[in-house]
Scaffold this active site. Structure first.
Site, mmCIF file in Angstrom:
data_model
loop_
_atom_site.group_PDB
_atom_site.id
_atom_site.type_symbol
_atom_site.label_atom_id
_atom_site.label_comp_id
_atom_site.label_asym_id
_atom_site.label_seq_id
_atom_site.Cartn_x
_atom_site.Cartn_y
_atom_site.Cartn_z
ATOM 1 N N ASN A 1 0.783 -1.247 0.000
ATOM 2 C CA ASN A 1 0.000 0.000 0.000
ATOM 3 C C ASN A 1 0.809 1.289 0.000
ATOM 4 O OD1 ASN A 1 0.744 -0.693 2.642
ATOM 5 N ND2 ASN A 1 -0.964 0.426 3.515
ATOM 6 N N GLU B 1 4.993 -4.453 12.046
ATOM 7 C CA GLU B 1 4.053 -3.333 11.862
ATOM 8 C C GLU B 1 2.836 -3.917 11.154
ATOM 9 O OE1 GLU B 1 4.676 -0.284 12.967
ATOM 10 O OE2 GLU B 1 6.748 -0.668 13.531
ATOM 11 N N CYS C 1 -2.842 1.592 6.801
ATOM 12 C CA CYS C 1 -3.012 0.873 8.064
ATOM 13 C C CYS C 1 -3.637 1.724 9.164
ATOM 14 C CB CYS C 1 -1.681 0.304 8.519
ATOM 15 S SG CYS C 1 -0.407 1.538 8.472
HETATM 16 P P1 NAD Z 1 0.544 -9.126 3.385
HETATM 17 O O1 NAD Z 1 0.782 -9.604 4.776
HETATM 18 O O2 NAD Z 1 -0.322 -9.915 2.503
HETATM 19 O O3 NAD Z 1 1.926 -8.980 2.611
HETATM 20 C C1 NAD Z 1 2.992 -8.226 3.139
HETATM 21 C C2 NAD Z 1 4.307 -8.797 2.622
HETATM 22 O O4 NAD Z 1 4.481 -10.110 3.151
HETATM 23 C C3 NAD Z 1 4.378 -8.925 1.113
HETATM 24 O O5 NAD Z 1 5.679 -8.585 0.684
HETATM 25 C C4 NAD Z 1 4.126 -10.408 0.904
HETATM 26 O O6 NAD Z 1 4.698 -10.894 -0.284
HETATM 27 C C5 NAD Z 1 4.827 -11.000 2.105
HETATM 28 N N1 NAD Z 1 4.382 -12.351 2.479
HETATM 29 C C6 NAD Z 1 3.230 -12.983 2.152
HETATM 30 N N2 NAD Z 1 3.209 -14.211 2.723
HETATM 31 C C7 NAD Z 1 4.355 -14.335 3.431
HETATM 32 C C8 NAD Z 1 4.907 -15.363 4.246
HETATM 33 N N3 NAD Z 1 4.268 -16.525 4.424
HETATM 34 N N4 NAD Z 1 6.109 -15.167 4.837
HETATM 35 C C9 NAD Z 1 6.755 -13.981 4.672
HETATM 36 N N5 NAD Z 1 6.302 -12.978 3.894
HETATM 37 C C10 NAD Z 1 5.109 -13.155 3.286
HETATM 38 O O7 NAD Z 1 0.019 -7.613 3.521
HETATM 39 P P2 NAD Z 1 -0.439 -6.628 2.363
HETATM 40 O O8 NAD Z 1 -1.771 -7.082 1.854
HETATM 41 O O9 NAD Z 1 0.659 -6.372 1.406
HETATM 42 O O10 NAD Z 1 -0.627 -5.288 3.220
HETATM 43 C C11 NAD Z 1 -1.783 -5.018 3.928
HETATM 44 C C12 NAD Z 1 -1.583 -5.183 5.420
HETATM 45 O O11 NAD Z 1 -0.443 -4.450 5.836
HETATM 46 C C13 NAD Z 1 -2.734 -4.608 6.210
HETATM 47 O O12 NAD Z 1 -3.060 -5.483 7.263
HETATM 48 C C14 NAD Z 1 -2.168 -3.297 6.745
HETATM 49 O O13 NAD Z 1 -2.778 -2.813 7.909
HETATM 50 C C15 NAD Z 1 -0.756 -3.670 6.980
HETATM 51 N N6 NAD Z 1 0.087 -2.479 7.043
HETATM 52 C C16 NAD Z 1 0.595 -2.092 8.252
HETATM 53 C C17 NAD Z 1 1.369 -0.944 8.340
HETATM 54 C C18 NAD Z 1 1.951 -0.502 9.649
HETATM 55 O O14 NAD Z 1 2.858 0.331 9.635
HETATM 56 N N7 NAD Z 1 1.498 -0.999 10.779
HETATM 57 C C19 NAD Z 1 1.630 -0.196 7.197
HETATM 58 C C20 NAD Z 1 1.097 -0.623 5.986
HETATM 59 C C21 NAD Z 1 0.331 -1.768 5.925
#
Ligand code: NAD
Length: 477
Positions: free
Chosen positions: A156, A252, A286
């Site tokens: 995002n 995060e 987020c």
């Molecule tokens: P996601 O968890 O689907 O993916 C995040 C990353 O993890 C991607 O690079 C993905 O390829 C990788 N990934 C997927 N499966 C994995 C695994 N089994 N092991 C290791 N890595 C893996 O999240 P998303 O859909 O990209 O992002 C949305 C989420 O991120 C929402 O829940 C949002 O709230 C959160 N977010 C949090 C913050 C924060 O600062 N707290 C900021 C932005 C987004």
């Protein structure tokens, strides 16, 4: 339709070299749904090679001042290419071009703050001589890099959140293996080119693209990785935590951010800030406002004002200057949001505005008559939907805000100092924003949540704390 031959291809970035792999993956333009780029899919060997290169690079001196210079130069280069990077974001995320420019500017700031912090990393004197029998000793601590940092980032905010990991990790003297989200990897790959141009030594950064679950698993298996810094969903965060063993982990994660509008609030200001901070990036932020609690006395006036402001938001092609909101990241995400809203309506919610889907677009939506058990309140929507509920008492609303698995940030509009300070003490979040919505953030503030929103802080100064170890040196004189 754009043919694949016109689409730019990207390799993996390992040890300062670009390597293409046999298997490829498409990255879509989120507005046209046509291929925008083709990326390489890393194998287990590529992952192990990247980690080995990162480890090897740590043997070469890279002084704090050199790190400062590289990061400052990278910030300068990024700003000089703001438009190019903004267009990449608008294409691969579907974020409006104006918001994309803002993200690139913030990413450059994050690198700049990291550069400044590189010169301020220090330990402290420890008065061991005050212990009986230690009179002839002196001690101090030094902060040493953790080593190889695996950084895994979400779709995002794909350049600023990469900079929030890369900047502090490099500033602290670490090497990084970066795994950007598979749907938005282009800006991270372009950033690697830029870091090289800024003078980053070989092996200090590798970028691996491909399947998140596979690469994640291989990184977790590789014991040469010293730390995981992850931003993304709670599901994956928990998985990383459970498999990382004794290694450092910084998480995060998600939120269902609440913002409270009290009876004494400046309604115009509250409605204006909430409408801006609920629907940015189609609500895929987020700390995006999701649950709004409004005092009964001002409830109707506030709902009307929020509707009035939100109606003016322009939904459309992210490349158009007028556009405020583009498509969601995937069709299935827009379908999921549609489903959740439908379910809420079946349970009694009223759609005040929006509630419609057009392909991957979901219109900014305001719901009232909601209850805390509806998915649109209880879970993280991560879409352009807000749910408004009423309250009468301060204690009641504090307990409603806290009745959540998450705790990243919350917002509170009030001029009542007693309420603001009570909320500061009692609301269970990493950050409380008074007289603004939950989605306020500047890049040098400590940022991170409690409960299912994760642990560990970002903001370069705070991330450096996570990415260094404190070592004590005791002198027996
Ligand atoms: P996601 O968890 O689907 O993916 C995040 C990353 O993890 C991607 O690079 C993905 O390829 C990788 N990934 C997927 N499966 C994995 C695994 N089994 N092991 C290791 N890595 C893996 O999240 P998303 O859909 O990209 O992002 C949305 C989420 O991120 C929402 O829940 C949002 O709230 C959160 N977010 C949090 C913050 C924060 O600062 N707290 C900021 C932005 C987004």
């Amino acid at each position: 339709m754009t043919s694949l031959t016109q689409v730019k291809q990207y390799g993996l970035y390992v040890n300062g070299e670009w390597e293409t792999t046999a298997e490829k993956m498409e990255v879509l333009n989120k507005y046209t749904q046509q291929p925008a780029a083709e990326i390489s899919v890393a194998t287990k060997d590529d992952v192990n090679k990247a980690v080995a290169s990162a480890k090897e690079a740590l043997k070469n001196t890279f002084s704090p001042y050199e790190r400062y210079e590289v990061l400052m130069k990278a910030a300068e280069l990024l700003l000089s290419r703001q438009e190019e990077f903004a267009k990449i974001l608008a294409t691969e995320v579907g974020k409006s071009i104006r918001e994309s420019r803002g993200e690139v500017e913030r990413a450059a700031t994050t690198l700049q703050i990291s550069a400044e912090e590189a010169k301020r990393i220090h330990g402290e004197g420890v008065p061991v001589e005050s212990a009986q029998g230690s009179e002839s000793r002196m001690a101090f601590t030094v902060k040493v890099p953790v080593g190889v940092v695996a950084a895994i980032t979400p779709f995002n905010v794909p350049i600023n959140l990469v900079c929030h990991k890369l900047g502090p990790a490099i500033a602290a003297g670490n090497s990084v293996v970066l795994k950007p989200a598979e749907v938005t990897p282009i800006c991270a790959l372009k950033l690697a080119e830029l870091m090289e141009e800024a003078g980053l030594p070989k092996g200090r950064l590798q970028v691996l693209t491909g399947d998140g679950a596979e690469i994640g698993e291989w990184l977790l298996e590789n014991q040469e990785v010293n730390m995981f810094t992850f931003t993304g969903s709670p599901r994956v965060g928990e998985l990383i935590r459970s498999k990382a063993g004794l290694r450092k982990v910084s998480l995060e994660l998600g939120n269902n951010s609440a913002t409270v509008v009290h009876k004494d609030a400046d309604l115009e200001k509250a409605a204006s800030l909430i409408s801006q901070k609920s629907f940015n990036n189609a609500g895929q932020v987020c700390i995006s406002v999701q649950r709004i609690y409004v005092h009964t006395n001002i409830y109707t006036a506030f709902v009307n004002k929020l509707k009035e402001k939100t109606e003016k938001l322009v939904v459309g092609n992210p490349m158009d200057e007028q556009t405020d909101i583009g498509p969601m990241i995937r069709l299935k995400e827009a379908e999921r949001v549609e489903e959740w809203v439908k379910e809420a309506v079946e349970e009694g919610a009223k759609i005040e505005l929006g509630g419609k889907r057009d392909g991957a677009f979901y219109l900014p939506t305001i719901l009232t008559n909601v209850n805390d058990e509806m998915k649109v309140c209880r879970q993280e929507v991560f879409g352009p939907v807000v749910a408004i509920a009423q309250y009468d008492e301060i204690d009641e609303v504090i307990s409603k805000v806290n009745d959540s698995d998450y705790g990243l940030q919350a917002g509170l509009f009030t001029n009542d100092l007693q309420f603001a300070m009570k909320a500061a003490r009692e609301i269970e979040v990493g950050g409380l924003i008074v007289n603004d919505a939950s989605a306020y953030r500047v890049d040098h503030m400590p940022y991170g949540g409690v409960k299912k929103s994760g642990n560990g802080k970002e903001g370069p100064k705070y991330a450096i704390e996570e990415m260094t170890e404190e070592r004590i040196i005791v002198l027996n004189l």
